[in-house]
Design an enzyme around this catalytic site. Structure first.
Site, PDB file in Angstrom:
ATOM      1  N   SER A 202      -9.380   1.731   2.616  1.00 52.62           N
ATOM      2  CA  SER A 202      -8.523   2.549   1.778  1.00 52.62           C
ATOM      3  C   SER A 202      -7.490   1.720   1.015  1.00 52.62           C
ATOM      4  CB  SER A 202      -7.813   3.603   2.632  1.00 52.62           C
ATOM      5  OG  SER A 202      -7.019   3.001   3.642  1.00 52.62           O
TER       6      SER A 202
ATOM      7  N   LYS B 280       0.842  -1.199   0.000  1.00 46.15           N
ATOM      8  CA  LYS B 280       0.000   0.000   0.000  1.00 46.15           C
ATOM      9  C   LYS B 280       0.875   1.246   0.000  1.00 46.15           C
ATOM     10  CE  LYS B 280      -3.912   1.972   2.606  1.00 46.15           C
ATOM     11  NZ  LYS B 280      -4.849   1.716   3.733  1.00 46.15           N
TER      12      LYS B 280
ATOM     13  N   SER C 145     -10.016  -0.791   6.697  1.00 49.21           N
ATOM     14  CA  SER C 145      -9.367  -0.767   5.387  1.00 49.21           C
ATOM     15  C   SER C 145      -8.647  -2.064   5.026  1.00 49.21           C
ATOM     16  CB  SER C 145      -8.365   0.396   5.330  1.00 49.21           C
ATOM     17  OG  SER C 145      -9.029   1.626   5.465  1.00 49.21           O
TER      18      SER C 145
END
Length: 557
Positions: free
Chosen positions: A134, A60, A158
């Protein structure tokens, strides 16, 4: 076994095939990644043990990878780290190769995957729907078969909502189990690094390699009461409004756990949902301003800022300190109520999200749509709990997912429970110290075992008393001249049977045991040479009868 170089080449071929550029913020050049893979292959050839050799992973974009820009989804925020975040470094040390950094809801603020100047990350199954955020790019890279595993973060869900929307596994560890150094904070006190994978074993292995206390003393969870897994399940009316067909899918998942031997318990979901609403509506959002608020203020109006994210964080600037302390006290009270409601349950079963919106629906109501998605996930880190999200079938052609939430540092318990949903249970025949009431029966109960029935073997076995501690028998198949022996058949999750096998001492072994009805079940057998000189006890008809016939200690005196 596939080599690391072959796996890297397959990943880049898949990247070209799926044509999803929005997944990536920084995709490494293939030649560079192949060079890393070749180095891994060389180490393997030299005899090194690298548990993740042949594995590729994505990271990420708010987690540091040395030499790649860390953007947190904002180009103007980018910096080049000199070192990997510890979570990345540990996977690389185990032989995994980084493909690149992935797209995300900017500054890890959102559960939709649409809040990024790098583009909306579309769902892996239906491109018209959101991928979940996210950690959107990380989840989709795994779901599309590009990466084997991927790192995300989870503050409000997330690491779980994207797993549910894309039909994969998401492990959200207890806060502090995986270091968060090298991670751009969202809410630093609530953040944790998570892992996505297509299967539970892959996710569990990666998490075990990353895990290490970080600024927090890890204490063992309280011992669980023996017996089958106990799962708290709310009544449908407490779940609120779900998408069509999702209540039925959730009930089917609960029934699957019950069919596998779990005990389903009632639970009051109210403290969980009340706390969930506080994560963004209360003062906790002020911690997001602490993390990046000054940057956002200094870049007001920049096209690099997502307006929804900038608005959420900027508005937190003026939250008074007294509100934060009041909210902390309220969460502490809600947590106490939540844990009391859970009682001695091993886990709480919930849908991961209440529905799966389209990209257009999120665009029409960015705040409302996002808020709905956190109904079940927002409270987990506020309450300092562990969680795992797993697929639980499909509804109307879209993935449906559930999650199991457990007390602090019960991460290892959640995985075998989740395994009941992702792998069929197995049956095991026991004839000795693992029988009900015998010294080793607790090993079966500890891994979620459930007694199915008491029966007899086929008349093809002989039984011996072995000189072991604790005393246990040896069952040997002889064919002619054998006899029937009392047996119990237990049902175990696949991971539970694996744990028993890993701890099984010689001369015991697992093999196929024939039962009186002619069926065959995996069971405990004994290596034939181990019974040489041992007392044969076949005539007793079973281990329990033999033990009961032994002189009592007071009689021996």
């Amino acid at each position: 076994m596939i080599t690391a170089v072959e796996r890297v080449r397959a990943a880049y071929a898949r990247i070209a095939q799926v044509d999803r550029p929005e997944v990536w913020i920084c995709l490494r050049p293939q030649a560079e990644t192949e060079a890393d893979a070749a180095a891994v292959d060389k180490r393997i050839a030299a005899g090194e043990r690298l548990p993740l050799a042949g594995t590729v992973f994505a990271v990420k974009g708010n987690i540091d990878v040395a030499g790649l820009p860390t953007t947190a989804g904002c180009p103007a925020y980018a910096y080049i780290p000199d070192a990997d975040a510890p979570a990345v470094a540990r996977l690389k040390a185990a032989g995994a190769v980084v493909l690149g950094t992935t797209n995300l809801d900017q500054f890890a603020t959102g559960l939709v995957g649409t809040r990024s100047p790098y583009g909306t990350v579309r769902n892996a199954v239906d491109p018209n729907r959101v991928s979940g955020g996210s950690s959107s790019g990380s989840a989709v890279s795994v779901a599309l078969g590009i990466a084997d595993i991927a790192l995300g973060t989870d503050t409000a869900g997330s690491g779980r909502v994207p797993a549910a929307f894309n039909g994969i596994v998401g492990l959200k560890p207890t806060i502090g189990l995986v270091p968060t150094e090298g991670v751009v904070p969202a809410c630093a006190s609530l953040d944790c690094v998570t892992v996505f994978a297509r299967t539970l074993p892959e996710a569990e292995r990666a998490l075990s390699l990353m895990a290490a206390p970080s600024g927090r003393r890890v204490t063992a969870p309280a011992p669980r009461r023996p017996g089958p897994w106990r799962i708290a399940v709310p009544e449908p009316e407490q779940l609120g409004q779900l998408d069509t067909g999702w209540v039925e899918a959730f009930q089917a998942a609960a029934q699957l756990l019950a069919d596998a031997g779990a005990e389903l318990l009632p639970v009051d979901l109210t403290p969980f949902t009340e706390a969930a609403a506080m994560l963004y509506e209360g003062a906790f959002v002020a911690e997001r301003y602490t993390a990046v608020g000054a940057f956002i203020d200094s870049h007001a109006g920049s096209p690099d800022l997502d307006p929804t994210v900038a608005g959420i964080i900027s508005r937190a600037k003026n939250i008074p300190a007294h509100q934060l302390f009041a909210d902390r006290q309220k969460v502490a009270s809600l947590r106490a109520r939540a844990l009391a409601s859970l009682g001695d349950a091993d886990a709480l079963l919930l849908p991961t999200a209440p529905g799966h919106p389209t990209i257009a629906e999120v665009a029409a109501d960015p705040l409302g749509a996002n808020a709905r998605l956190g109904r079940y996930t927002n409270s987990t880190n506020l309450f300092d709990l562990a969680a795992v999200a797993v697929p639980a079938g499909e509804v109307n052609g879209l993935p449906f997912g559930v999650m199991l939430i457990g007390p602090t540092f019960t991460d290892e318990r959640l995985v075998p429970i989740a395994g009941l949903l992702t792998a069929p249970p197995l049956r095991l025949a026991v004839i000795g110290a693992h029988l009900s009431g015998q010294p080793l029966n607790g090993q079966l109960l500890a891994v979620g075992g459930r007694l199915v029935r008491t029966t007899m073997t086929a008349p093809a076995y002989r039984l011996y008393a072995l000189d072991t501690l604790p005393p246990k028998p040896g069952l040997v198949r002889v064919g002619k001249g054998g006899s029937t022996i009392e047996a119990e058949v237990w049902q175990l999750p696949a991971q539970g049977l694996g744990a028993l096998l890993a701890a099984l001492p010689r001369p015991m072994a697992l093999g196929s045991v024939e039962l009186a009805d002619g069926s065959f079940v995996t069971g405990f057998l004994c290596e034939p040479q181990a019974v040489e000189g041992a007392r044969e006890i076949t005539s007793f008809g079973g281990w329990r009868a033999y033990v009961h016939a032994l002189p009592r200690p007071e009689d021996r005196r």
